[in-house]
Design a protein around this motif. Structure first.
Motif, PDB file in Angstrom:
ATOM      1  N   LYS A 153      60.564  35.305  41.957  1.00 58.78           N
ATOM      2  CA  LYS A 153      59.369  35.645  42.727  1.00 58.78           C
ATOM      3  C   LYS A 153      58.459  34.429  42.824  1.00 58.78           C
ATOM      4  O   LYS A 153      58.471  33.561  41.967  1.00 58.78           O
ATOM      5  N   ILE A 154      57.658  34.392  43.865  1.00 58.64           N
ATOM      6  CA  ILE A 154      56.712  33.297  44.083  1.00 58.64           C
ATOM      7  C   ILE A 154      55.315  33.816  43.780  1.00 58.64           C
ATOM      8  O   ILE A 154      54.910  34.863  44.289  1.00 58.64           O
ATOM      9  N   PHE A 155      54.596  33.070  42.940  1.00 59.54           N
ATOM     10  CA  PHE A 155      53.253  33.487  42.553  1.00 59.54           C
ATOM     11  C   PHE A 155      52.352  33.507  43.783  1.00 59.54           C
ATOM     12  O   PHE A 155      52.354  32.573  44.576  1.00 59.54           O
ATOM     13  N   PRO A 156      51.564  34.563  43.955  1.00 61.30           N
ATOM     14  CA  PRO A 156      50.698  34.679  45.142  1.00 61.30           C
ATOM     15  C   PRO A 156      49.434  33.823  45.017  1.00 61.30           C
ATOM     16  O   PRO A 156      48.406  34.279  44.541  1.00 61.30           O
ATOM     17  N   LEU A 157      49.534  32.569  45.426  1.00 58.09           N
ATOM     18  CA  LEU A 157      48.377  31.673  45.401  1.00 58.09           C
ATOM     19  C   LEU A 157      47.370  32.093  46.470  1.00 58.09           C
ATOM     20  O   LEU A 157      47.729  32.720  47.463  1.00 58.09           O
ATOM     21  N   ASP A 158      46.123  31.715  46.267  1.00 56.59           N
ATOM     22  CA  ASP A 158      45.022  32.008  47.195  1.00 56.59           C
ATOM     23  C   ASP A 158      44.779  33.507  47.383  1.00 56.59           C
ATOM     24  O   ASP A 158      44.289  33.936  48.419  1.00 56.59           O
ATOM     25  N   SER A 159      45.134  34.303  46.392  1.00 56.60           N
ATOM     26  CA  SER A 159      44.827  35.737  46.401  1.00 56.60           C
ATOM     27  C   SER A 159      43.877  36.024  45.245  1.00 56.60           C
ATOM     28  O   SER A 159      44.078  35.538  44.142  1.00 56.60           O
ATOM     29  N   THR A 160      42.862  36.814  45.523  1.00 55.78           N
ATOM     30  CA  THR A 160      41.918  37.199  44.472  1.00 55.78           C
ATOM     31  C   THR A 160      42.420  38.483  43.826  1.00 55.78           C
ATOM     32  O   THR A 160      42.809  39.428  44.505  1.00 55.78           O
ATOM     33  N   TRP A 161      42.421  38.484  42.489  1.00 59.31           N
ATOM     34  CA  TRP A 161      42.906  39.617  41.706  1.00 59.31           C
ATOM     35  C   TRP A 161      41.779  40.172  40.849  1.00 59.31           C
ATOM     36  O   TRP A 161      41.087  39.425  40.165  1.00 59.31           O
ATOM     37  N   THR A 162      41.595  41.481  40.875  1.00 63.02           N
ATOM     38  CA  THR A 162      40.570  42.160  40.088  1.00 63.02           C
ATOM     39  C   THR A 162      41.246  42.922  38.959  1.00 63.02           C
ATOM     40  O   THR A 162      42.189  43.687  39.190  1.00 63.02           O
ATOM     41  N   ALA A 163      40.747  42.708  37.730  1.00 62.51           N
ATOM     42  CA  ALA A 163      41.361  43.324  36.550  1.00 62.51           C
ATOM     43  C   ALA A 163      41.211  44.841  36.568  1.00 62.51           C
ATOM     44  O   ALA A 163      40.156  45.370  36.894  1.00 62.51           O
ATOM     45  N   VAL A 164      42.293  45.515  36.222  1.00 61.33           N
ATOM     46  CA  VAL A 164      42.322  46.975  36.125  1.00 61.33           C
ATOM     47  C   VAL A 164      42.289  47.393  34.666  1.00 61.33           C
ATOM     48  O   VAL A 164      41.512  48.262  34.276  1.00 61.33           O
ATOM     49  N   SER A 165      43.162  46.739  33.844  1.00 60.98           N
ATOM     50  CA  SER A 165      43.243  47.144  32.441  1.00 60.98           C
ATOM     51  C   SER A 165      43.778  46.016  31.571  1.00 60.98           C
ATOM     52  O   SER A 165      44.428  45.092  32.047  1.00 60.98           O
ATOM     53  N   LEU A 166      43.488  46.129  30.278  1.00 62.01           N
ATOM     54  CA  LEU A 166      44.049  45.252  29.250  1.00 62.01           C
ATOM     55  C   LEU A 166      44.664  46.179  28.213  1.00 62.01           C
ATOM     56  O   LEU A 166      43.956  46.989  27.600  1.00 62.01           O
ATOM     57  N   ASN A 167      45.989  46.105  28.048  1.00 62.92           N
ATOM     58  CA  ASN A 167      46.733  46.972  27.119  1.00 62.92           C
ATOM     59  C   ASN A 167      46.483  48.454  27.386  1.00 62.92           C
ATOM     60  O   ASN A 167      46.346  49.251  26.462  1.00 62.92           O
ATOM     61  N   GLY A 168      46.398  48.818  28.666  1.00 64.36           N
ATOM     62  CA  GLY A 168      46.208  50.210  29.043  1.00 64.36           C
ATOM     63  C   GLY A 168      44.767  50.688  29.003  1.00 64.36           C
ATOM     64  O   GLY A 168      44.461  51.775  29.466  1.00 64.36           O
ATOM     65  N   LYS A 169      43.857  49.881  28.471  1.00 67.23           N
ATOM     66  CA  LYS A 169      42.440  50.256  28.414  1.00 67.23           C
ATOM     67  C   LYS A 169      41.767  49.739  29.682  1.00 67.23           C
ATOM     68  O   LYS A 169      41.724  48.521  29.922  1.00 67.23           O
ATOM     69  N   ALA A 170      41.220  50.658  30.458  1.00 71.02           N
ATOM     70  CA  ALA A 170      40.614  50.296  31.744  1.00 71.02           C
ATOM     71  C   ALA A 170      39.336  49.498  31.560  1.00 71.02           C
ATOM     72  O   ALA A 170      38.584  49.703  30.605  1.00 71.02           O
ATOM     73  N   PHE A 171      39.128  48.558  32.480  1.00 72.38           N
ATOM     74  CA  PHE A 171      37.841  47.846  32.540  1.00 72.38           C
ATOM     75  C   PHE A 171      36.873  48.757  33.272  1.00 72.38           C
ATOM     76  O   PHE A 171      37.166  49.255  34.360  1.00 72.38           O
ATOM     77  N   ASN A 172      35.716  48.994  32.670  1.00 73.85           N
ATOM     78  CA  ASN A 172      34.730  49.902  33.258  1.00 73.85           C
ATOM     79  C   ASN A 172      33.687  49.142  34.051  1.00 73.85           C
ATOM     80  O   ASN A 172      33.498  47.942  33.880  1.00 73.85           O
ATOM     81  N   GLY A 173      33.023  49.861  34.896  1.00 75.07           N
ATOM     82  CA  GLY A 173      31.912  49.287  35.646  1.00 75.07           C
ATOM     83  C   GLY A 173      32.347  48.663  36.958  1.00 75.07           C
ATOM     84  O   GLY A 173      33.524  48.594  37.293  1.00 75.07           O
ATOM     85  N   THR A 174      31.347  48.205  37.680  1.00 80.00           N
ATOM     86  CA  THR A 174      31.608  47.583  38.978  1.00 80.00           C
ATOM     87  C   THR A 174      31.865  46.089  38.841  1.00 80.00           C
ATOM     88  O   THR A 174      32.424  45.483  39.745  1.00 80.00           O
ATOM     89  N   ASP A 175      31.435  45.495  37.735  1.00 80.44           N
ATOM     90  CA  ASP A 175      31.641  44.056  37.512  1.00 80.44           C
ATOM     91  C   ASP A 175      32.894  43.815  36.683  1.00 80.44           C
ATOM     92  O   ASP A 175      32.843  43.373  35.540  1.00 80.44           O
TER      93      ASP A 175
END
Length: 167
Positions: A57-79
């Motif tokens: 696979k080719i890494f998707p450069l120039d794409s912005t990624w927003t974190a969903v979770s770390l080890n299944g624990k969701a990131f809360n909030g809008t930031d």
């Protein structure tokens, strides 16, 4: 004279067999045993077919990624934490309170190397600060990445980060 030619021919055949190896032996045996035997031997021989290599696979450069979770624990909030790696292999992003920059290189076999992070030093709420620190450590120690469905998954010493593509 015939005896000498036969000896010379036999010597040449022996040298050819030694130099060419098993494939030449099989071919010469087939020629000696007869036409019918040759066809049976070809049918019995198994063909070596190398296993198909997985498509890298080719890494998707120039794409912005927003974190969903770390080890299944969701990131809360809008930031939620986010990042982008551009075509010059500069990563930059947001940890939830502070911004960061680093070099990041997608490597073969879907590995990822992230250099030291340059961070801003804003004072953050303790809960957000702890979550941000875990995020930065996981990103900095990134080992492998994969695209699973529409999500980017980064595996590191700190665990598994999951990201959604930002609009």
């Amino acid at each position: 004279m015939k005896a000498r030619l036969s000896a010379a021919t036999a010597c040449a055949v022996a040298w050819t067999t030694l130099l060419a190896g098993p494939a030449a032996n099989a071919q010469m045996s087939n020629n000696v045993t007869g036409f019918g035997q040759q066809n049976r031997n070809k049918a019995e021989q198994k063909q070596y077919v190398p296993a198909a290599k997985a498509q890298e696979k080719i890494f998707p450069l120039d794409s912005t990624w927003t974190a969903v979770s770390l080890n299944g624990k969701a990131f809360n909030g809008t930031d939620r934490p986010s990042f982008i790696i551009d075509k010059q292999y500069r990563a930059r992003g947001y940890g939830g309170c502070n911004t960061f920059a680093a070099t990041a290189f997608p490597l073969r076999e879907q590995n990822l190397a992230v250099g030291p992070l340059a961070l801003t030093k804003k004072s953050c709420d303790k809960g957000i600060g702890a979550s941000e620190q875990d995020y930065f450590i996981a990103l900095r120690t990134a080992g492998q990445w994969d695209l699973v469905g529409s999500q980017l998954v980064i595996k590191s010493q700190k665990g598994e980060l999951r990201f959604d593509r930002a609009l």
